[in-house]
Scaffold this motif. Structure first.
Motif, PDB file in Angstrom:
ATOM      1  N   ALA A 134    -113.073 -71.494  77.040  1.00  0.00           N
ATOM      2  CA  ALA A 134    -112.117 -71.318  78.302  1.00  0.00           C
ATOM      3  C   ALA A 134    -111.111 -72.703  78.910  1.00  0.00           C
ATOM      4  N   ALA A 135    -112.347 -72.710  78.469  1.00  0.00           N
ATOM      5  CA  ALA A 135    -112.041 -75.131  78.567  1.00  0.00           C
ATOM      6  C   ALA A 135    -110.967 -75.685  77.349  1.00  0.00           C
ATOM      7  N   ALA A 136    -111.682 -74.249  76.191  1.00  0.00           N
ATOM      8  CA  ALA A 136    -110.360 -75.080  74.659  1.00  0.00           C
ATOM      9  C   ALA A 136    -109.023 -74.518  75.118  1.00  0.00           C
ATOM     10  N   ARG A 137    -109.090 -73.250  75.174  1.00  0.00           N
ATOM     11  CA  ARG A 137    -107.662 -72.383  75.856  1.00  0.00           C
ATOM     12  C   ARG A 137    -106.350 -73.968  76.914  1.00  0.00           C
ATOM     13  N   ASP A 138    -107.431 -74.171  77.797  1.00  0.00           N
ATOM     14  CA  ASP A 138    -106.907 -74.913  78.412  1.00  0.00           C
ATOM     15  C   ASP A 138    -106.762 -76.312  78.393  1.00  0.00           C
ATOM     16  N   ALA A 139    -107.063 -76.444  76.988  1.00  0.00           N
ATOM     17  CA  ALA A 139    -107.240 -78.230  76.673  1.00  0.00           C
ATOM     18  C   ALA A 139    -106.034 -78.063  75.775  1.00  0.00           C
ATOM     19  N   VAL A 140    -106.154 -76.690  74.728  1.00  0.00           N
ATOM     20  CA  VAL A 140    -104.875 -76.413  74.136  1.00  0.00           C
ATOM     21  C   VAL A 140    -103.389 -76.674  74.911  1.00  0.00           C
ATOM     22  N   LEU A 141    -103.113 -75.702  75.869  1.00  0.00           N
ATOM     23  CA  LEU A 141    -102.359 -75.670  76.431  1.00  0.00           C
ATOM     24  C   LEU A 141    -101.867 -76.987  77.221  1.00  0.00           C
ATOM     25  N   GLU A 142    -102.632 -77.745  77.832  1.00  0.00           N
ATOM     26  CA  GLU A 142    -102.703 -78.656  78.390  1.00  0.00           C
ATOM     27  C   GLU A 142    -102.106 -80.042  77.384  1.00  0.00           C
ATOM     28  N   ALA A 143    -102.431 -80.075  76.102  1.00  0.00           N
ATOM     29  CA  ALA A 143    -101.661 -81.011  74.933  1.00  0.00           C
ATOM     30  C   ALA A 143    -100.617 -79.973  74.897  1.00  0.00           C
ATOM     31  N   LEU A 144    -100.086 -78.687  74.841  1.00  0.00           N
ATOM     32  CA  LEU A 144     -99.082 -78.686  74.246  1.00  0.00           C
ATOM     33  C   LEU A 144     -98.645 -79.317  75.338  1.00  0.00           C
TER      34      LEU A 144
ATOM     35  N   LEU B 172     -96.988 -57.024  84.268  1.00  0.00           N
ATOM     36  CA  LEU B 172     -98.399 -56.802  83.653  1.00  0.00           C
ATOM     37  C   LEU B 172     -97.739 -56.825  82.030  1.00  0.00           C
ATOM     38  N   VAL B 173     -96.562 -56.847  82.111  1.00  0.00           N
ATOM     39  CA  VAL B 173     -95.789 -56.338  80.263  1.00  0.00           C
ATOM     40  C   VAL B 173     -95.201 -58.235  80.197  1.00  0.00           C
ATOM     41  N   GLN B 174     -95.208 -58.877  81.561  1.00  0.00           N
ATOM     42  CA  GLN B 174     -95.164 -60.076  81.196  1.00  0.00           C
ATOM     43  C   GLN B 174     -96.221 -61.374  80.440  1.00  0.00           C
ATOM     44  N   GLU B 175     -97.742 -60.172  81.355  1.00  0.00           N
ATOM     45  CA  GLU B 175     -99.087 -61.595  81.921  1.00  0.00           C
ATOM     46  C   GLU B 175     -99.417 -61.053  80.113  1.00  0.00           C
ATOM     47  N   ILE B 176     -98.584 -59.885  79.593  1.00  0.00           N
ATOM     48  CA  ILE B 176     -99.730 -59.106  77.873  1.00  0.00           C
ATOM     49  C   ILE B 176     -98.789 -60.445  77.017  1.00  0.00           C
ATOM     50  N   LEU B 177     -97.245 -60.709  76.995  1.00  0.00           N
ATOM     51  CA  LEU B 177     -96.618 -61.390  76.499  1.00  0.00           C
ATOM     52  C   LEU B 177     -97.092 -63.039  76.216  1.00  0.00           C
ATOM     53  N   ARG B 178     -97.142 -63.155  77.650  1.00  0.00           N
ATOM     54  CA  ARG B 178     -97.536 -65.147  77.443  1.00  0.00           C
ATOM     55  C   ARG B 178     -99.221 -64.768  76.938  1.00  0.00           C
ATOM     56  N   GLY B 179     -99.974 -63.530  76.615  1.00  0.00           N
ATOM     57  CA  GLY B 179    -101.255 -63.908  76.533  1.00  0.00           C
ATOM     58  C   GLY B 179    -101.275 -64.210  75.230  1.00  0.00           C
ATOM     59  N   LYS B 180    -100.652 -63.013  74.194  1.00  0.00           N
ATOM     60  CA  LYS B 180     -99.595 -63.560  73.140  1.00  0.00           C
ATOM     61  C   LYS B 180     -99.548 -64.960  72.719  1.00  0.00           C
ATOM     62  N   ALA B 181     -98.733 -65.444  73.394  1.00  0.00           N
ATOM     63  CA  ALA B 181     -97.948 -67.031  72.559  1.00  0.00           C
ATOM     64  C   ALA B 181     -98.783 -67.487  73.294  1.00  0.00           C
ATOM     65  N   LEU B 182    -100.231 -67.589  74.453  1.00  0.00           N
ATOM     66  CA  LEU B 182    -101.285 -68.346  74.038  1.00  0.00           C
ATOM     67  C   LEU B 182    -102.333 -68.632  72.936  1.00  0.00           C
ATOM     68  N   GLN B 183    -102.481 -66.795  72.724  1.00  0.00           N
ATOM     69  CA  GLN B 183    -103.680 -66.688  71.479  1.00  0.00           C
ATOM     70  C   GLN B 183    -102.247 -67.357  70.194  1.00  0.00           C
ATOM     71  N   THR B 184    -101.251 -67.109  70.262  1.00  0.00           N
ATOM     72  CA  THR B 184    -100.741 -67.723  68.815  1.00  0.00           C
ATOM     73  C   THR B 184    -100.953 -69.966  68.766  1.00  0.00           C
ATOM     74  N   ILE B 185    -100.588 -70.429  70.087  1.00  0.00           N
ATOM     75  CA  ILE B 185    -100.986 -71.133  70.290  1.00  0.00           C
ATOM     76  C   ILE B 185    -102.672 -72.509  69.921  1.00  0.00           C
ATOM     77  N   VAL B 186    -103.557 -70.950  70.009  1.00  0.00           N
ATOM     78  CA  VAL B 186    -104.674 -71.413  70.175  1.00  0.00           C
ATOM     79  C   VAL B 186    -105.306 -71.523  68.594  1.00  0.00           C
TER      80      VAL B 186
END
Length: 478
Positions: free
Chosen positions: A280-290, A404-418
């Motif tokens: 979770a910390a890694a996810r936040d760090a990557v998103l913060e860096a972007l 919920l659909v938007q949550e899933i799409l954002r999750g996919k976008a986040l996974q792509t970044i990570v």
């Protein structure tokens, strides 16, 4: 229809729309038909009153108003689509101009999603703390397990911190008992907190049969924040005795035969939890860096609404825990100004992250299927402690599926970044982020696929029930 856009700020526009009479006329005819069914005019059957008679009886202006009320929302949406705008709130409609037999015009100011230039998100680097399970971490978990099997023994001495007492408590204000603030024969552990401010201090040193009166401030109910006088007495003092941590206890409290096996299992479970926290910390760090690489203008109205929502949620959680905001800030060593500044920063980061992830999902042209939606519904239901079918029914009934659909799409976008990032711990080791969920946990694809298959039937059933209810309503209307 003609429309034009004036940019008032990076997140707010003014739409000017002109609707010709021919596009208004279908709803004008419909308005005449509806009004004809509602009025009685001598010499005419209900529903057959001619427009010219309606104009004399009701007034042309009333008919135009009804037709415009039906037409304006549709034309507003068409103007948004024509200008590729995504609204974030309800518009402020102004400047409505009506020219009989020529149509009408209006202006609409609305907050919209900002235009974002997505930076390159391949190869982002970030660092997180090492995963470390200490002996004190293990001891804390073991002690918590021992407490579950502890026994209570009556003792003849004043109550001390950590003891259990059987108490009677009553809060009064101006001599009147406060509703919901009176308990009798309640077992309570001294020092546990979360009940009423000042209670633990009053209980320490109290002996059975003795009472004490102190002033406190209510943290819930209709009298939230008001001063009350609290009277407390105890009838028993009980000392907690923990069982020995040995093989016999391991066999009683777990599936293991020895204390060594149980300790190893506790350490392993703590390690898994720490790894999830690290992910979770890694996810936040990557998103913060972007986020640091892009400027994202934020609509103040959206920020304000989110701030108010989060502040209210925090206050409700504190009230449920029996903690005042003042006590919380004291424990966190924060001033009110520091708390508000921190909350504002976190809200702005969260809103900016949503905009950025939405843009990445759009750029990557992500889609979702029924299995993914079912899987997400199951996970959300589990997180809220609800039955998956009941949760799905609620989501369909209240039209929350698009969210919920938007949550899933954002999750996919986040996974792509990570997935494209390089994350290491403080020791320089690569951090495993495969199957990282948007909530920071790491999923098991096979197990989740099985869960999704099991829940998909429930989701389809909920959808079918919704369609059946709609058909029943339509039949009734017919």
């Amino acid at each position: 229809m003609k429309s034009a856009v004036e940019t008032l700020s990076p997140t707010r526009v003014k739409l000017t729309v002109e609707v010709p009479f021919e596009e208004l006329k279908p709803n004008l005819d419909k308005a005449y038909q509806q009004i004809a069914k509602q009025i009685n005019v001598p010499g005419f059957r209900r529903g057959k009153v001619p427009p010219m008679v309606i104009d004399r009886q009701v007034g042309r202006g009333a008919v135009l108003e009804q037709a415009i009320n039906d037409t304006l929302p549709q034309k507003y949406v068409e103007a948004l689509e024509a200008n590729e705008l995504t609204p974030l709130a309800q518009p402020e409609i102004e400047g409505l101009e009506i020219a009989d037999d020529e149509g009408f015009g209006f202006t609409a100011e609305v907050d919209v999603k900002p235009t974002i230039t997505v930076p390159d998100y391949t190869g982002i680097t970030a660092s997180v703390d090492d995963v470390e399970v200490t002996d004190s971490d293990v001891d804390e978990q073991v002690d918590a397990l021992r407490e579950r099997f502890a026994t209570l023994t009556d003792v003849e001495r004043p109550a001390a911190d950590g003891d259990f007492v059987v108490l009677d408590l009553k809060a009064t204000q101006d001599g009147e008992v406060v509703e919901g603030a009176e308990v009798t024969g309640m077992s309570y552990q001294v020092g546990r907190g979360g009940m009423i401010e000042g209670l633990d201090e009053a209980l320490v040193g109290l002996t059975p049969g003795e009472d004490k009166i102190f002033d406190s401030e209510l943290v819930g109910g209709d009298l939230l924040g008001e001063q009350v006088q609290v009277a407390v007495s105890i009838s028993q003092v009980q000392e907690q005795e923990l069982p020995e941590y040995d093989d016999e206890f391991a066999q009683l409290a777990s599936e293991f035969d020895t204390v060594e096996e149980l300790t190893a299992d506790v350490r392993e479970r703590l390690g898994r939890g720490k790894r999830l926290e690290q992910a979770a910390a890694a996810r936040d760090a990557v998103l913060e860096a972007l986020l640091e690489q892009v400027e994202i203008p934020l609509p103040e109205s959206i920020v304000t609404d989110e701030l108010n929502s989060r502040r209210q949620s925090i206050e409700q959680q504190l009230a449920m825990a029996g903690i005042t905001m003042e006590k919380y800030l004291e424990d966190e060593s924060q001033t009110v100004e520091e708390f508000e500044a921190d909350l504002d920063r976190r809200v702005r980061d969260a809103v900016a992250a949503q905009f950025l992830l939405d843009e990445i999902a759009k750029k990557e042209e992500f889609g979702i299927d029924q299995a993914e939606l079912s899987q997400h519904l199951v996970r959300r239901a589990q997180q809220s402690g609800q039955d998956p079918q009941q949760f799905a029914n609620h989501m369909f009934e209240h039209n929350h599926i698009p969210d919920l659909v938007q949550e899933i799409l954002r999750g996919k976008a986040l996974q792509t970044i990570v997935d494209a990032a390089v994350v290491t711990d403080a020791s320089g080791n690569a951090v495993e982020l495969k199957n990282l969920r948007p909530d920071g946990t790491i999923g098991d694809p096979e197990a989740e696929a099985a869960e999704a298959a099991e829940a998909e039937a429930d989701v389809e059933e909920a959808d079918a029930e919704g369609d059946a209810e709609s058909d029943d309503d339509a039949a009734k209307d017919a």
